[in-house]
Design a protein around this motif. Sequence first.
Motif, PDB file in Angstrom:
ATOM      1  N   GLU A  31      53.236  20.855  50.157  1.00  0.00           N
ATOM      2  CA  GLU A  31      51.927  20.380  49.698  1.00  0.00           C
ATOM      3  C   GLU A  31      51.948  18.873  49.433  1.00  0.00           C
ATOM      4  OE1 GLU A  31      50.575  22.612  46.400  1.00  0.00           O
ATOM      5  OE2 GLU A  31      50.425  24.517  47.495  1.00  0.00           O
ATOM      6  N   ARG A  32      52.963  18.392  48.743  1.00  0.00           N
ATOM      7  CA  ARG A  32      53.054  16.952  48.495  1.00  0.00           C
ATOM      8  C   ARG A  32      53.234  16.187  49.800  1.00  0.00           C
ATOM      9  NH1 ARG A  32      56.695  16.029  43.001  1.00  0.00           N
ATOM     10  NH2 ARG A  32      55.501  17.410  41.637  1.00  0.00           N
ATOM     11  N   PHE A  33      53.979  16.773  50.722  1.00  0.00           N
ATOM     12  CA  PHE A  33      54.206  16.137  52.018  1.00  0.00           C
ATOM     13  C   PHE A  33      52.889  15.981  52.769  1.00  0.00           C
ATOM     14  CE2 PHE A  33      55.294  16.370  56.533  1.00  0.00           C
ATOM     15  CZ  PHE A  33      56.284  15.409  56.627  1.00  0.00           C
ATOM     16  N   LEU A  34      52.075  17.019  52.798  1.00  0.00           N
ATOM     17  CA  LEU A  34      50.804  16.972  53.524  1.00  0.00           C
ATOM     18  C   LEU A  34      49.805  16.048  52.846  1.00  0.00           C
ATOM     19  CD1 LEU A  34      50.437  20.765  54.423  1.00  0.00           C
ATOM     20  CD2 LEU A  34      51.154  18.899  55.937  1.00  0.00           C
ATOM     21  N   VAL A  35      49.749  16.092  51.521  1.00  0.00           N
ATOM     22  CA  VAL A  35      48.814  15.218  50.799  1.00  0.00           C
ATOM     23  C   VAL A  35      49.188  13.754  50.984  1.00  0.00           C
ATOM     24  CG1 VAL A  35      47.977  14.586  48.508  1.00  0.00           C
ATOM     25  CG2 VAL A  35      48.202  16.998  49.131  1.00  0.00           C
ATOM     26  N   LYS A  36      50.493  13.453  50.977  1.00  0.00           N
ATOM     27  CA  LYS A  36      50.933  12.076  51.212  1.00  0.00           C
ATOM     28  C   LYS A  36      50.591  11.623  52.618  1.00  0.00           C
ATOM     29  CE  LYS A  36      53.254   8.326  50.158  1.00  0.00           C
ATOM     30  NZ  LYS A  36      52.815   7.387  49.093  1.00  0.00           N
ATOM     31  N   ALA A  37      50.775  12.506  53.609  1.00  0.00           N
ATOM     32  CA  ALA A  37      50.425  12.150  54.985  1.00  0.00           C
ATOM     33  C   ALA A  37      48.921  11.966  55.142  1.00  0.00           C
ATOM     34  CB  ALA A  37      50.929  13.228  55.941  1.00  0.00           C
ATOM     35  N   ALA A  38      48.137  12.735  54.394  1.00  0.00           N
ATOM     36  CA  ALA A  38      46.679  12.620  54.491  1.00  0.00           C
ATOM     37  C   ALA A  38      46.172  11.278  53.996  1.00  0.00           C
ATOM     38  CB  ALA A  38      46.021  13.750  53.708  1.00  0.00           C
ATOM     39  N   SER A  39      46.948  10.586  53.166  1.00  0.00           N
ATOM     40  CA  SER A  39      46.525   9.273  52.686  1.00  0.00           C
ATOM     41  C   SER A  39      46.658   8.191  53.757  1.00  0.00           C
ATOM     42  CB  SER A  39      47.325   8.877  51.448  1.00  0.00           C
ATOM     43  OG  SER A  39      48.702   8.750  51.767  1.00  0.00           O
ATOM     44  N   LYS A  40      47.386   8.489  54.859  1.00  0.00           N
ATOM     45  CA  LYS A  40      47.606   7.485  55.904  1.00  0.00           C
ATOM     46  C   LYS A  40      47.224   7.976  57.293  1.00  0.00           C
ATOM     47  CE  LYS A  40      51.529   5.431  53.440  1.00  0.00           C
ATOM     48  NZ  LYS A  40      52.961   5.020  53.530  1.00  0.00           N
ATOM     49  N   ARG A  41      47.064   9.275  57.474  1.00  0.00           N
ATOM     50  CA  ARG A  41      46.800   9.828  58.794  1.00  0.00           C
ATOM     51  C   ARG A  41      45.580  10.745  58.747  1.00  0.00           C
ATOM     52  NH1 ARG A  41      50.078   6.434  59.887  1.00  0.00           N
ATOM     53  NH2 ARG A  41      52.151   6.710  60.836  1.00  0.00           N
ATOM     54  N   ARG A  42      44.993  10.956  59.918  1.00  0.00           N
ATOM     55  CA  ARG A  42      43.914  11.926  60.087  1.00  0.00           C
ATOM     56  C   ARG A  42      44.397  12.977  61.069  1.00  0.00           C
ATOM     57  NH1 ARG A  42      43.071   9.980  56.235  1.00  0.00           N
ATOM     58  NH2 ARG A  42      41.277   8.835  55.432  1.00  0.00           N
ATOM     59  N   PHE A  43      44.536  14.194  60.606  1.00  0.00           N
ATOM     60  CA  PHE A  43      45.073  15.271  61.424  1.00  0.00           C
ATOM     61  C   PHE A  43      44.461  16.579  60.947  1.00  0.00           C
ATOM     62  CE2 PHE A  43      47.750  14.306  57.858  1.00  0.00           C
ATOM     63  CZ  PHE A  43      48.105  15.515  57.303  1.00  0.00           C
ATOM     64  N   ASP A  67      67.400  13.626  37.731  1.00  0.00           N
ATOM     65  CA  ASP A  67      66.477  12.678  38.355  1.00  0.00           C
ATOM     66  C   ASP A  67      66.330  12.948  39.848  1.00  0.00           C
ATOM     67  OD1 ASP A  67      66.125  11.456  35.914  1.00  0.00           O
ATOM     68  OD2 ASP A  67      67.621   9.888  36.271  1.00  0.00           O
ATOM     69  N   GLU A  68      67.432  13.290  40.501  1.00  0.00           N
ATOM     70  CA  GLU A  68      67.364  13.629  41.923  1.00  0.00           C
ATOM     71  C   GLU A  68      66.482  14.850  42.159  1.00  0.00           C
ATOM     72  OE1 GLU A  68      70.318  15.476  45.357  1.00  0.00           O
ATOM     73  OE2 GLU A  68      71.191  14.380  43.654  1.00  0.00           O
ATOM     74  N   ILE A  69      66.616  15.863  41.300  1.00  0.00           N
ATOM     75  CA  ILE A  69      65.801  17.069  41.446  1.00  0.00           C
ATOM     76  C   ILE A  69      64.327  16.751  41.252  1.00  0.00           C
ATOM     77  CG2 ILE A  69      65.338  19.339  40.451  1.00  0.00           C
ATOM     78  CD1 ILE A  69      68.309  19.510  39.740  1.00  0.00           C
ATOM     79  N   ASN A  70      64.011  15.944  40.256  1.00  0.00           N
ATOM     80  CA  ASN A  70      62.612  15.634  39.959  1.00  0.00           C
ATOM     81  C   ASN A  70      61.966  14.718  40.996  1.00  0.00           C
ATOM     82  OD1 ASN A  70      62.779  17.162  37.566  1.00  0.00           O
ATOM     83  ND2 ASN A  70      63.506  15.400  36.393  1.00  0.00           N
ATOM     84  N   GLN A  71      62.753  13.889  41.639  1.00  0.00           N
ATOM     85  CA  GLN A  71      62.204  12.918  42.583  1.00  0.00           C
ATOM     86  C   GLN A  71      62.310  13.349  44.034  1.00  0.00           C
ATOM     87  OE1 GLN A  71      64.288   9.254  41.816  1.00  0.00           O
ATOM     88  NE2 GLN A  71      63.758   9.230  39.638  1.00  0.00           N
ATOM     89  N   ALA A  72      62.939  14.481  44.297  1.00  0.00           N
ATOM     90  CA  ALA A  72      63.220  14.876  45.685  1.00  0.00           C
ATOM     91  C   ALA A  72      61.938  15.089  46.480  1.00  0.00           C
ATOM     92  CB  ALA A  72      64.076  16.139  45.701  1.00  0.00           C
ATOM     93  N   ASP A  73      60.947  15.771  45.896  1.00  0.00           N
ATOM     94  CA  ASP A  73      59.716  16.044  46.637  1.00  0.00           C
ATOM     95  C   ASP A  73      58.982  14.759  47.007  1.00  0.00           C
ATOM     96  OD1 ASP A  73      60.223  18.728  46.524  1.00  0.00           O
ATOM     97  OD2 ASP A  73      58.930  19.104  44.795  1.00  0.00           O
ATOM     98  N   ASP A  74      58.927  13.813  46.084  1.00  0.00           N
ATOM     99  CA  ASP A  74      58.258  12.543  46.390  1.00  0.00           C
ATOM    100  C   ASP A  74      59.018  11.748  47.445  1.00  0.00           C
ATOM    101  OD1 ASP A  74      56.261  13.087  44.540  1.00  0.00           O
ATOM    102  OD2 ASP A  74      57.348  12.133  42.896  1.00  0.00           O
ATOM    103  N   GLN A  75      60.349  11.814  47.412  1.00  0.00           N
ATOM    104  CA  GLN A  75      61.129  11.101  48.421  1.00  0.00           C
ATOM    105  C   GLN A  75      60.949  11.722  49.803  1.00  0.00           C
ATOM    106  OE1 GLN A  75      65.031  11.363  46.706  1.00  0.00           O
ATOM    107  NE2 GLN A  75      64.770   9.537  45.419  1.00  0.00           N
ATOM    108  N   ILE A  76      60.866  13.047  49.857  1.00  0.00           N
ATOM    109  CA  ILE A  76      60.608  13.710  51.141  1.00  0.00           C
ATOM    110  C   ILE A  76      59.217  13.352  51.644  1.00  0.00           C
ATOM    111  CG2 ILE A  76      60.286  15.953  52.232  1.00  0.00           C
ATOM    112  CD1 ILE A  76      62.492  17.051  50.471  1.00  0.00           C
ATOM    113  N   ALA A  77      58.256  13.317  50.746  1.00  0.00           N
ATOM    114  CA  ALA A  77      56.891  12.974  51.153  1.00  0.00           C
ATOM    115  C   ALA A  77      56.801  11.558  51.704  1.00  0.00           C
ATOM    116  CB  ALA A  77      55.945  13.131  49.961  1.00  0.00           C
ATOM    117  N   GLY A  78      57.742  10.687  51.334  1.00  0.00           N
ATOM    118  CA  GLY A  78      57.723   9.328  51.847  1.00  0.00           C
ATOM    119  C   GLY A  78      57.968   9.242  53.348  1.00  0.00           C
TER     120      GLY A  78
END
Length: 425
Positions: free
Chosen positions: A236-248, A203-214
Motif C-alpha cells: 500500500e505504501r509502495f503504490l501510494v508513493k508511486a501515485a505521487s509521481k506516476r499515473r497508472f 529503526d530498520e524495522i520501522n523505516q523499511a516500508d518507507d525505504q522500499i516505497a522510495g
Amino acid sequence: MAPSQASYAPSLDNLIKSFNSQPLEASIESLIFLLKRRQVKGDECARATAHILRQVVAKSKWHDVDQLLSRVQSAGSRLVRAAPLEPVIGNIVRRVLGLIRDEASEDRNNADDVTSEAASDIQTLGPSAPPPLPRPVPVPIRPGPSAISAGMQVSKSMFNLLSVADPGDSPATGASTPLSQAQPASVHALRSEVMDGIEEILDEINQADDQIAGFSDIQIHPGDYVLAYQPTRSVERFLVKAASKRRFTVIIACLDSPNSGAAEPPYATLRKKLNTAGVNTINLVSNGLMAYIPRVNKVIFGAKAVYQNGGLLVDSGCCIAAQAAHEHLKPVIVLCPVYKFCPEDPSDEVSRGELGTPSSYVSYANGPGVDALEVENTVTDYIPPELVDVYLTNLGPQTRHHLASILADHYKTEDIGFSLQLGEP
C-alpha cells in the motif's frame, strides 16, 4: 503460563509500554500469550521480538558473553515455539545474537590493541628508562628432600602449562565467544552497545516500508497496469508513493469471502488514496484473475518471509497470481524487507501452507451439509523461487543470485540453527 487476566489481551503498543514497568519474565509471558492467540502476527512480530530481547539484555543477570548468548537463545526459542509459523521471530533473534558476537569481538580487538600499544611503549623506552628498584635478597633456606622433589614437580607442571596454554584462547563452551571472562566495566559497556544495536534494528524495522516505497518510481512506469494481489501494508505504501509521481492503473485482487460480513469492501482506504492521487483502480476477485493477466504489465505483492533458496511465504492466493504471471511472461515483484530474509530452507509445514478456519466460506448453521464436507481454508502459500523475478528490499532490488550474500552479511553461521540448541520444554 498465561497472564493472570486471561480475558483481557492488551494491544502490542500497550504491551511494549509495559515492558519497562514489569518484570522480565512477566513481559515474556505476556508476549507469548499474544503470539499463541495470533493477536500479534506479521510485521508486528519483528517489532515485538526486538523489544523483548532488548529487555532481556537490559534486565537479565549475566556476567560474560556466553551467559548473554544463552539468555537471548532461551527467550528467543520460547517465542519461536509460541508462533512457529512466524519465521520473522527467529530472524530477529539471529540478528541480535550476531550483534552480540560482533560487539564482543570488537571489544576484544580493542583490548588487544591497548595491550600491544602498552608493550610497544615499554620497548621504546630503551636505555633511557630508569633502572628497576633492587629487589630484596631472600634468605636461603635449605629444603628437605621431599620439598625438593615436590618443587621439581611443580616447576615441571608449570612449565608444561605455560608452554601449552594460550592466553588468547576462549573457554571451551558450546558458544565460544571473546570476552567470556569480561570485567564488570566491559560487561557494562557491552550491555550498552548491544542495546544501542537493537535500537538500530528497531529503526530498520520501522523505516523499511518507507525505504522500499522510495524505489516505486523506478519499478512503476506511466501507463502501467499493476496487479496488486491482497496488498499488504508495504504494498500500500509502495503504490501510494508511486501515485505521487506516476499515473497508472492498479488492479486490486483479493479472495472472495462471501461470509466475511465486512462493513465496507476490502481495501477501500487504499482505493480512496489512489483515486485522490489520480490513479485508477479496478476491483477483482481471484476467480477473474486470468482474464486480466494478459493486460497486466507486472504483478506486485508482499511476502511474509524469503527463504534461503529464494522461495516465499505469502498470503493465500498469491501463488495463483505468480503462476499466472509466469505463464504470460509478466514480471513478478515481491516487496520484502531484509529482516524477513530467513537463512533456512522452507520446511514441509511451510510448503503445505497454514490452515485457518473455514467458517468464512461455509456456514456452520448448515449442520447436515457441514458434516458431509471437509473444507480446508489455506491462510498461507509457498511460492517456489522460479516464479519470482525481483526481490525489492529496503536495500534496493535484488535477484535470487544475490540472496546468499545478503544472508551472509546479516547472520552468523553458528546462529542459524539456534532454536535447535535448546530442548523442547
